[in-house]
Design a protein around this motif. Sequence first.
Motif, PDB file in Angstrom:
ATOM      1  N   ALA A   1      86.665  30.148  66.156  1.00  0.00           N
ATOM      2  CA  ALA A   1      85.240  30.442  66.192  1.00  0.00           C
ATOM      3  C   ALA A   1      84.765  30.840  64.792  1.00  0.00           C
ATOM      4  CB  ALA A   1      84.962  31.562  67.194  1.00  0.00           C
ATOM      5  N   ALA A   2      83.608  30.326  64.420  1.00  0.00           N
ATOM      6  CA  ALA A   2      83.101  30.591  63.079  1.00  0.00           C
ATOM      7  C   ALA A   2      82.782  32.068  62.909  1.00  0.00           C
ATOM      8  CB  ALA A   2      81.849  29.747  62.837  1.00  0.00           C
ATOM      9  N   ASP A   3      83.115  32.616  61.736  1.00  0.00           N
ATOM     10  CA  ASP A   3      82.733  33.983  61.415  1.00  0.00           C
ATOM     11  C   ASP A   3      81.210  34.037  61.312  1.00  0.00           C
ATOM     12  OD1 ASP A   3      81.866  36.026  59.213  1.00  0.00           O
ATOM     13  OD2 ASP A   3      83.808  36.731  59.962  1.00  0.00           O
ATOM     14  N   PRO A   4      80.541  34.843  62.114  1.00  0.00           N
ATOM     15  CA  PRO A   4      79.065  34.795  62.146  1.00  0.00           C
ATOM     16  C   PRO A   4      78.436  35.157  60.812  1.00  0.00           C
ATOM     17  CG  PRO A   4      79.893  36.674  63.401  1.00  0.00           C
ATOM     18  CD  PRO A   4      81.075  35.815  63.085  1.00  0.00           C
ATOM     19  N   TYR A   5      79.064  36.056  60.049  1.00  0.00           N
ATOM     20  CA  TYR A   5      78.487  36.450  58.764  1.00  0.00           C
ATOM     21  C   TYR A   5      78.635  35.329  57.732  1.00  0.00           C
ATOM     22  CZ  TYR A   5      78.588  41.023  60.985  1.00  0.00           C
ATOM     23  OH  TYR A   5      78.390  42.056  61.864  1.00  0.00           O
ATOM     24  N   GLN A   6      79.814  34.706  57.705  1.00  0.00           N
ATOM     25  CA  GLN A   6      80.005  33.589  56.781  1.00  0.00           C
ATOM     26  C   GLN A   6      79.104  32.418  57.145  1.00  0.00           C
ATOM     27  OE1 GLN A   6      84.155  32.596  56.695  1.00  0.00           O
ATOM     28  NE2 GLN A   6      84.758  34.466  55.604  1.00  0.00           N
ATOM     29  N   LEU A   7      78.991  32.155  58.450  1.00  0.00           N
ATOM     30  CA  LEU A   7      78.143  31.051  58.893  1.00  0.00           C
ATOM     31  C   LEU A   7      76.679  31.315  58.549  1.00  0.00           C
ATOM     32  CD1 LEU A   7      77.861  28.365  60.364  1.00  0.00           C
ATOM     33  CD2 LEU A   7      77.664  29.630  62.505  1.00  0.00           C
ATOM     34  N   ALA A   8      76.228  32.562  58.758  1.00  0.00           N
ATOM     35  CA  ALA A   8      74.842  32.901  58.433  1.00  0.00           C
ATOM     36  C   ALA A   8      74.587  32.728  56.935  1.00  0.00           C
ATOM     37  CB  ALA A   8      74.531  34.330  58.866  1.00  0.00           C
ATOM     38  N   ALA A   9      75.575  33.143  56.118  1.00  0.00           N
ATOM     39  CA  ALA A   9      75.421  33.005  54.669  1.00  0.00           C
ATOM     40  C   ALA A   9      75.380  31.533  54.269  1.00  0.00           C
ATOM     41  CB  ALA A   9      76.568  33.720  53.959  1.00  0.00           C
ATOM     42  N   GLN A  10      76.260  30.722  54.860  1.00  0.00           N
ATOM     43  CA  GLN A  10      76.277  29.296  54.532  1.00  0.00           C
ATOM     44  C   GLN A  10      74.993  28.621  54.982  1.00  0.00           C
ATOM     45  OE1 GLN A  10      79.615  27.133  56.136  1.00  0.00           O
ATOM     46  NE2 GLN A  10      79.004  25.210  55.185  1.00  0.00           N
ATOM     47  N   LEU A  11      74.549  28.935  56.198  1.00  0.00           N
ATOM     48  CA  LEU A  11      73.324  28.331  56.711  1.00  0.00           C
ATOM     49  C   LEU A  11      72.139  28.695  55.816  1.00  0.00           C
ATOM     50  CD1 LEU A  11      72.381  28.147  60.451  1.00  0.00           C
ATOM     51  CD2 LEU A  11      70.653  28.711  58.771  1.00  0.00           C
ATOM     52  N   GLY A  12      72.055  29.973  55.430  1.00  0.00           N
ATOM     53  CA  GLY A  12      70.963  30.406  54.570  1.00  0.00           C
ATOM     54  C   GLY A  12      70.990  29.721  53.217  1.00  0.00           C
ATOM     55  N   ALA A  13      72.196  29.558  52.650  1.00  0.00           N
ATOM     56  CA  ALA A  13      72.314  28.927  51.337  1.00  0.00           C
ATOM     57  C   ALA A  13      71.894  27.463  51.393  1.00  0.00           C
ATOM     58  CB  ALA A  13      73.749  29.049  50.828  1.00  0.00           C
ATOM     59  N   GLU A  14      72.322  26.737  52.434  1.00  0.00           N
ATOM     60  CA  GLU A  14      71.972  25.321  52.527  1.00  0.00           C
ATOM     61  C   GLU A  14      70.471  25.133  52.761  1.00  0.00           C
ATOM     62  OE1 GLU A  14      74.400  22.928  55.094  1.00  0.00           O
ATOM     63  OE2 GLU A  14      76.236  23.972  54.526  1.00  0.00           O
ATOM     64  N   VAL A  15      69.904  25.932  53.650  1.00  0.00           N
ATOM     65  CA  VAL A  15      68.462  25.816  53.907  1.00  0.00           C
ATOM     66  C   VAL A  15      67.666  26.196  52.666  1.00  0.00           C
ATOM     67  CG1 VAL A  15      66.536  26.751  55.235  1.00  0.00           C
ATOM     68  CG2 VAL A  15      68.650  26.150  56.398  1.00  0.00           C
ATOM     69  N   ALA A  16      68.093  27.272  51.986  1.00  0.00           N
ATOM     70  CA  ALA A  16      67.372  27.701  50.786  1.00  0.00           C
ATOM     71  C   ALA A  16      67.404  26.620  49.709  1.00  0.00           C
ATOM     72  CB  ALA A  16      67.983  28.997  50.252  1.00  0.00           C
ATOM     73  N   GLY A  17      68.546  25.962  49.544  1.00  0.00           N
ATOM     74  CA  GLY A  17      68.644  24.895  48.553  1.00  0.00           C
ATOM     75  C   GLY A  17      67.698  23.750  48.851  1.00  0.00           C
ATOM     76  N   LEU A  18      67.631  23.355  50.124  1.00  0.00           N
ATOM     77  CA  LEU A  18      66.742  22.253  50.503  1.00  0.00           C
ATOM     78  C   LEU A  18      65.278  22.647  50.360  1.00  0.00           C
ATOM     79  CD1 LEU A  18      68.695  21.026  53.639  1.00  0.00           C
ATOM     80  CD2 LEU A  18      68.318  19.719  51.552  1.00  0.00           C
ATOM     81  N   LEU A  19      64.951  23.874  50.753  1.00  0.00           N
ATOM     82  CA  LEU A  19      63.552  24.302  50.645  1.00  0.00           C
ATOM     83  C   LEU A  19      63.136  24.503  49.192  1.00  0.00           C
ATOM     84  CD1 LEU A  19      63.162  26.748  53.672  1.00  0.00           C
ATOM     85  CD2 LEU A  19      62.570  24.330  53.504  1.00  0.00           C
ATOM     86  N   THR A  20      64.074  24.845  48.329  1.00  0.00           N
ATOM     87  CA  THR A  20      63.763  24.918  46.899  1.00  0.00           C
ATOM     88  C   THR A  20      63.374  23.542  46.375  1.00  0.00           C
ATOM     89  OG1 THR A  20      65.256  26.790  46.553  1.00  0.00           O
ATOM     90  CG2 THR A  20      64.678  25.492  44.617  1.00  0.00           C
TER      91      THR A  20
END
Length: 382
Positions: free
Chosen positions: A20-39
Amino acid sequence: MDLRDLPRSFTAAAELPVAAADPYQLAAQLGAEVAGLLTDALEQVDGLAAGRVERAGLYALREAISRARRIGIAGQQLGRLDKPAAPRLHRRVDLAVMLGQALRQRAREIDGRGLEVRQVVTSATVTGDEALGFTLLQAIIDWALEHAASRVDLALEVPGWPSMARLVCAFAHCPPDEAEGFDVSRLDTVSWRLVERATAVFGARIARRARAGRTLLSIEFAGAIEPRLATMGGTLLRLDAAEAEPAPPPPEAPRLLADRHVLVLAGRHDLRGVIGEALRPLGPEIEFVDCFEEVAAFCTNAVPHVVVYEHELGGPRMARLRTQLRAAVPDLVFVEIADESRGFETLAGCGCPYVRVARDAVAGSLAAALGFELTRLDPRGG
């Protein structure tokens, strides 16, 4: 490249342990990918405001927003998969039929990116949760489209007995002259996390290999139901349909809508609230839009599974769009919300049937209407 030359066992690729994915790592990865695309999207918006964006720039803007949206949906799906109490309905699932449906729904996006998807597919039936299987196939397509630098090869086969179905996905992730310096961890995006987790929850085995700029994904589904097949001109025909066990009754709307996408065109906030309350217990991803133009733009990129719309906001343009999309995706469901209707009824505007639900009956009739229409369009519950 002949798909039959792809590796046939897990000895050719490293099997990946999946937890099962670590929720904190997954949240950080999800935020980083979305932030990059929105930038990237924000830069395009700034260019648009300054009058510097051309047609290619507008396409890049839409692509960035669409990918950010898909990452968000993948994060929601991962959250549901890791809930231990999530109900699963085990029944016979035809992976070949489901793969065809998933690819048809993404045909516009594939064409828009100028990619080719080549398939060698054998009928392969396994036992598992149908909605979860569809989520897995869509996640594989998402991941491949995100990283493929050339044609995507898909192979589905039942290699032997005791039966085991194998799905293989292969593509070039970079040009050969860039392979040596390519960091393969760049492939471990949120869409890949969803592929990993959905495979594990489905009970399948997964392996992945990257070599010489190419990526190979192999997923093995144990306990496949052995098909008896005849080959004629390269077309595989099932011979045992009459001898097969009677199919279980079609699942109810809650299972058919789990992890599916519903696009809702509604202008009134009170109606949006009623529609949302009626749909959310069924498990879909819901997106609300305000006008027909947003529906058309959404469907240009990726066709949803269900479109629910107010009669006043649809009109002749929605009828034309319904006919056009149904030609490409026959099992796409349209539900019209209208004042003059009673309960729900099936209509046949422009020779293309759809469902109409009374505005004051949405709470009690929308779920029933969807179950009826989904079963009518695909009696096998696919």
